[in-house]
Design a protein around this motif. Structure first.
Motif, PDB file in Angstrom:
ATOM      1  N   ILE A   1       0.845  -1.292   0.182  1.00  0.00           N
ATOM      2  CA  ILE A   1      -0.003  -0.040  -0.008  1.00  0.00           C
ATOM      3  C   ILE A   1       0.761   1.388   0.045  1.00  0.00           C
ATOM      4  O   ILE A   1       0.698   2.251  -0.614  1.00  0.00           O
ATOM      5  N   TYR A   2       2.011   1.106   1.049  1.00  0.00           N
ATOM      6  CA  TYR A   2       2.781   2.553   1.032  1.00  0.00           C
ATOM      7  C   TYR A   2       3.615   2.634  -0.276  1.00  0.00           C
ATOM      8  O   TYR A   2       3.870   3.675  -0.844  1.00  0.00           O
ATOM      9  N   SER A   3       4.034   1.367  -1.075  1.00  0.00           N
ATOM     10  CA  SER A   3       4.630   1.763  -2.123  1.00  0.00           C
ATOM     11  C   SER A   3       3.977   2.243  -3.491  1.00  0.00           C
ATOM     12  O   SER A   3       4.709   2.986  -4.238  1.00  0.00           O
ATOM     13  N   GLY A   4       2.918   2.045  -3.427  1.00  0.00           N
ATOM     14  CA  GLY A   4       1.823   2.461  -4.261  1.00  0.00           C
ATOM     15  C   GLY A   4       1.752   4.070  -4.410  1.00  0.00           C
ATOM     16  O   GLY A   4       1.502   4.673  -5.381  1.00  0.00           O
ATOM     17  N   ASP A   5       1.886   4.738  -3.051  1.00  0.00           N
ATOM     18  CA  ASP A   5       1.986   6.247  -3.092  1.00  0.00           C
ATOM     19  C   ASP A   5       2.746   6.753  -1.562  1.00  0.00           C
ATOM     20  O   ASP A   5       2.058   6.687  -0.918  1.00  0.00           O
ATOM     21  N   THR A   6       3.889   6.714  -1.854  1.00  0.00           N
ATOM     22  CA  THR A   6       4.687   7.065  -0.521  1.00  0.00           C
ATOM     23  C   THR A   6       4.494   8.631  -0.141  1.00  0.00           C
ATOM     24  O   THR A   6       4.895   8.817   1.145  1.00  0.00           O
ATOM     25  N   SER A   7       3.910   9.382  -0.986  1.00  0.00           N
ATOM     26  CA  SER A   7       3.786  10.925  -0.678  1.00  0.00           C
ATOM     27  C   SER A   7       2.363  11.125   0.231  1.00  0.00           C
ATOM     28  O   SER A   7       2.007  12.048   0.760  1.00  0.00           O
ATOM     29  N   ASP A   8       1.326   9.995   0.037  1.00  0.00           N
ATOM     30  CA  ASP A   8       0.296   9.887   0.783  1.00  0.00           C
ATOM     31  C   ASP A   8       0.171  10.000   2.156  1.00  0.00           C
ATOM     32  O   ASP A   8       0.655   8.779   2.715  1.00  0.00           O
ATOM     33  N   PRO A   9       0.025  10.938   3.026  1.00  0.00           N
ATOM     34  CA  PRO A   9       0.048  10.928   4.379  1.00  0.00           C
ATOM     35  C   PRO A   9      -0.756   9.691   5.239  1.00  0.00           C
ATOM     36  O   PRO A   9      -0.317   9.340   6.250  1.00  0.00           O
ATOM     37  N   ALA A  10      -1.865   9.384   4.610  1.00  0.00           N
ATOM     38  CA  ALA A  10      -2.751   8.485   5.224  1.00  0.00           C
ATOM     39  C   ALA A  10      -2.040   7.113   4.882  1.00  0.00           C
ATOM     40  O   ALA A  10      -1.999   6.164   6.050  1.00  0.00           O
ATOM     41  N   ARG A  11      -1.404   6.710   3.796  1.00  0.00           N
ATOM     42  CA  ARG A  11      -0.737   5.750   3.649  1.00  0.00           C
ATOM     43  C   ARG A  11       0.512   5.573   4.453  1.00  0.00           C
ATOM     44  O   ARG A  11       0.932   4.197   5.112  1.00  0.00           O
TER      45      ARG A  11
ATOM     46  N   LEU B   1      13.101  10.805  -1.655  1.00  0.00           N
ATOM     47  CA  LEU B   1      13.405  10.274  -2.905  1.00  0.00           C
ATOM     48  C   LEU B   1      12.186  10.665  -3.847  1.00  0.00           C
ATOM     49  O   LEU B   1      11.982  11.042  -5.057  1.00  0.00           O
ATOM     50  N   THR B   2      10.929  10.113  -3.470  1.00  0.00           N
ATOM     51  CA  THR B   2       9.614  10.144  -4.093  1.00  0.00           C
ATOM     52  C   THR B   2       9.370  11.565  -4.138  1.00  0.00           C
ATOM     53  O   THR B   2       8.402  11.765  -5.151  1.00  0.00           O
ATOM     54  N   SER B   3       9.505  12.324  -3.436  1.00  0.00           N
ATOM     55  CA  SER B   3       9.099  13.729  -3.464  1.00  0.00           C
ATOM     56  C   SER B   3       9.972  14.569  -4.272  1.00  0.00           C
ATOM     57  O   SER B   3       9.573  15.857  -4.603  1.00  0.00           O
ATOM     58  N   LEU B   4      11.040  14.355  -4.785  1.00  0.00           N
ATOM     59  CA  LEU B   4      12.102  14.954  -5.496  1.00  0.00           C
ATOM     60  C   LEU B   4      11.402  15.172  -7.052  1.00  0.00           C
ATOM     61  O   LEU B   4      10.636  14.354  -7.385  1.00  0.00           O
ATOM     62  N   ARG B   5      11.395  16.437  -7.622  1.00  0.00           N
ATOM     63  CA  ARG B   5      10.992  16.883  -8.865  1.00  0.00           C
ATOM     64  C   ARG B   5      12.184  17.521  -9.637  1.00  0.00           C
ATOM     65  O   ARG B   5      13.228  18.242  -9.278  1.00  0.00           O
ATOM     66  N   PHE B   6      12.326  16.972 -10.883  1.00  0.00           N
ATOM     67  CA  PHE B   6      13.370  17.277 -11.790  1.00  0.00           C
ATOM     68  C   PHE B   6      12.580  18.038 -13.008  1.00  0.00           C
ATOM     69  O   PHE B   6      11.837  17.602 -13.841  1.00  0.00           O
ATOM     70  N   THR B   7      13.279  19.103 -13.331  1.00  0.00           N
ATOM     71  CA  THR B   7      12.781  20.060 -14.488  1.00  0.00           C
ATOM     72  C   THR B   7      13.824  19.925 -15.692  1.00  0.00           C
ATOM     73  O   THR B   7      14.957  20.482 -15.524  1.00  0.00           O
ATOM     74  N   VAL B   8      13.025  19.548 -16.835  1.00  0.00           N
ATOM     75  CA  VAL B   8      13.882  19.463 -18.109  1.00  0.00           C
ATOM     76  C   VAL B   8      12.962  20.203 -18.935  1.00  0.00           C
ATOM     77  O   VAL B   8      12.019  19.795 -19.330  1.00  0.00           O
ATOM     78  N   ASP B   9      13.701  21.385 -19.611  1.00  0.00           N
ATOM     79  CA  ASP B   9      12.778  21.817 -20.610  1.00  0.00           C
ATOM     80  C   ASP B   9      11.517  22.462 -20.200  1.00  0.00           C
ATOM     81  O   ASP B   9      10.555  22.520 -20.967  1.00  0.00           O
TER      82      ASP B   9
END
Length: 608
Positions: free
Chosen positions: A96-106, A194-202
């Motif tokens: 469940i957690y792997s499906g969305d590690t950014s979800d506070p409930a999970r 790691l899952t919260s990081l965002r990378f900007t390309v073009d």
């Protein structure tokens, strides 16, 4: 009004348009929902049974082993039932957690479940410790006397290998209880960071999977921009990754010191049930092969790309004349199942269940765990596979790899919760073999020399990533953990170790430019399973030798192969490989495995 598509979604939507609808797993075979009554009931049942188990058996195991009436087999059966129940609960929470590690409930659900399971299992810790205090002669006599106990002989013998390193009961309980707020918490911080990081390309924002995928893009400029975006974000987060790495390395050193492990990797070798000498022989063989494998291949690739030196972001670039297309999910499915069927219809039938029964989660979503894995869950249910599928040829190989794990886990499940788990070194055998079957099937279908060249080059790069790169990772970890024993390492020092090891393994044809010194930050194995990585090289070299036996055998190979997978954790690697005439303790064994990679490079050189 114009509808705006947010940049963070566009890469995912573009990939989905090419690959078709991607499956998401159905975890209802474990539990219907996080708040389901079934889960709450199982947690309470496990708590009550663990308490009763502790009351009944603590302090009695030695007398039960010595008694003609027995009773020890019953205790192990009860323990196995609890392992199964707790394994089911924590597997569900982890998936469940792997499906969305950014979800506070999970995240909360996972953390709470982990704490509950840890608390419950603390009542069971005494069992293995007390079993290992029974004298060898008494235990051997009990197993000889009682067939029900003899059934568990492989598990008992395996368990007793931990005996020299176990501590007094209260210390073991403290180590166990502190894991949630210690290593477990740092692991969770790594995942969520790691899952919260965002990378900007073009101007497009994307998660790490999409950014890493761009390193395989046809356009050199896109690869460069993606590499710089990765390096920039890693650099911005160096402080937290350095703290996590230093803390976990120190945590491991404390455990190793208390338990009496002399080498930084000995605890992993013990868990893998492989001798240090065998791993040393593998490491030495691969290191010696760097010049004739990775150095030679990348020098050749540089010529293909028309440069004197490859930039590090060009390491996995497609060949100039390669025809690349995104592969739809249904085509990936048929490709892997067809390859499996060519080896064994039963193997394909097992793999097909993963597709038909929603045991695979391949869709890309914000917050989803990066990478790929096959989770065995528990024998009474079935494994689940997680992928981040973007339609690249390498993604098809990843599907073949993880389904190899899945087939292995299904076949080994009949051994039960205690004896189904396989040491990591052998767990990678079925997955890499699945990749090899798929590759060989596709190679046999190549219609032109150019197509064959492209496929061979892709396979060589995969094998380099699996063997050379993973041994380099292992060497990086060894140096990092050894230096950490003298004090904390700065981000700069970790980067220096990383560049030194990577430079030796990849060779002079690759320029490890600015920013690459931060790329150690995103490798999850360093955090979750220190020294895991050599298992990939072990499995790849083993499979190369195993596949050679398969190609030269007339009959009987499939049956022996399935028996090896069905054995789970009941046999040592020497016993499992003996029917194939293979011996991992022989240094020449690793050279044979590496010769297959060299042979592919020879063929590529001949093609020009």
């Amino acid at each position: 009004m114009t509808k705006t598509i947010t940049p963070a979604r566009s890469a995912v939507e573009a990939a989905a348009a090419e690959t078709g609808a991607l499956p998401e797993w159905n975890l209802a075979d474990l539990y219907p929902a996080m708040d389901s009554p079934e889960l709450s009931t199982d947690l309470e049942t496990a708590r009550e049974k663990a308490g009763r188990f502790q009351e009944r058996w603590r302090g009695t195991l030695a007398s039960a082993a010595a008694s003609p009436e027995g009773g020890l087999a019953e205790a192990i059966r009860d323990y196995e039932e609890l392992e199964e129940l707790l394994g089911r609960i924590i597997s569900y929470a982890g998936l469940i957690y792997s499906g969305d590690t950014s979800d506070p409930a999970r995240a909360k659900f996972y953390g709470d479940t982990q704490s509950n399971v840890t608390d419950i299992f603390s009542k069971l810790l005494f069992f293995a410790l007390e079993l290992n205090r029974i004298e060898d002669g008494v235990m051997d006599a009990a197993m000889d006397r009682d067939p029900a106990l003899a059934h568990y002989r492989p598990w008992i013998v395996d368990l007793r290998k931990d005996k020299p390193y176990q501590l007094e009961d209260r210390v073991e309980e403290l180590f166990h209880d502190k894991a949630v707020t210690g290593a477990g918490a740092w692991n969770r911080l790594f995942d969520e960071t790691l899952t919260s990081l965002r990378f900007t390309v073009d101007g497009e924002d994307m998660a790490i999977e999409a950014a890493l995928n761009m390193l395989q893009d046809n356009e050199p400029e896109k690869r460069r921009k993606a590499a710089n975006a990765l390096a920039n974000v890693f650099s911005e987060n160096l402080r937290v990754f350095t703290l996590i790495t230093n803390t976990l390395a120190k945590d491991k050193e404390i455990s190793d010191r208390w338990r009496g492990f002399s080498d930084v990797a000995d605890s992993r070798h013990l868990a893998n049930r492989v001798e240090r000498e065998v791993v040393d022989a593998l490491t030495e063989a691969v290191s010696e092969a760097y010049p004739r494998i990775s150095h030679r291949y990348y020098a050749m690739k540089a010529k293909w790309l028309g440069v004197d030196q490859l930039e590090y972001w060009d390491r996995n670039a497609p060949l100039p004349d390669a025809k690349r297309r995104d592969i739809p999910w249904n085509e990936a499915r048929s490709t892997v199942l067809s390859a499996y069927s060519g080896f064994s219809p039963e193997m394909a039938d097992i793999a097909e269940r993963f597709f038909d029964n929603s045991w695979i989660d391949a869709a890309i979503r914000p917050g989803k765990a990066p990478g790929a894995f096959a989770h065995p869950t528990v024998p009474s249910v079935h494994p689940y596979v997680l992928l981040n599928y973007m339609g690249k040829p390498r993604d098809v190989m990843t599907l073949a790899h993880e389904l190899g794990h899945g087939v292995h886990q299904v076949l080994a499940g009949r051994q039960g919760a205690l004896m189904a788990p396989t040491p990591l070194t052998l767990a990678e055998t079925a997955s890499v073999f699945g990749e090899m079957l798929t590759f060989r099937s596709l190679l046999d279908q190549a219609k032109t020399d150019a197509e064959r060249k492209t496929m061979l080059a892709s396979k060589v790069e995969d094998m380099i990533n699996t063997v050379v790169r993973q041994i380099a990772f292992y060497q990086f970890e060894r140096k990092l953990h050894a230096e950490r024993r003298q004090g904390e390492l700065t981000s700069e020092r970790i980067g220096e170790i990383w560049l030194d090891v990577q430079g030796q393994s990849l060779g002079p044809a690759i320029r490890l430019g600015d920013g690459y010194d931060t790329y150690w930050t995103y490798v999850p194995h360093f955090i979750h399973s220190p020294f895991y990585v050599y298992a990939y090289a072990f499995g790849d070299c083993l499979v190369n030798s195993l596949y050679a036996v398969y190609r030269n055998s007339e009959t009987g190979f499939q049956e022996k192969y399935f028996q090896m997978l069905k054995a789970g954790g009941t046999q040592h690697h020497s016993e499992l490989l003996a029917p194939f005439g293979l011996d991992a303790s022989d240094p020449a064994f690793w050279s044979k495995g590496l010769a297959m990679i060299s042979g592919f490079i020879d063929e590529l050189e001949a093609m020009g």
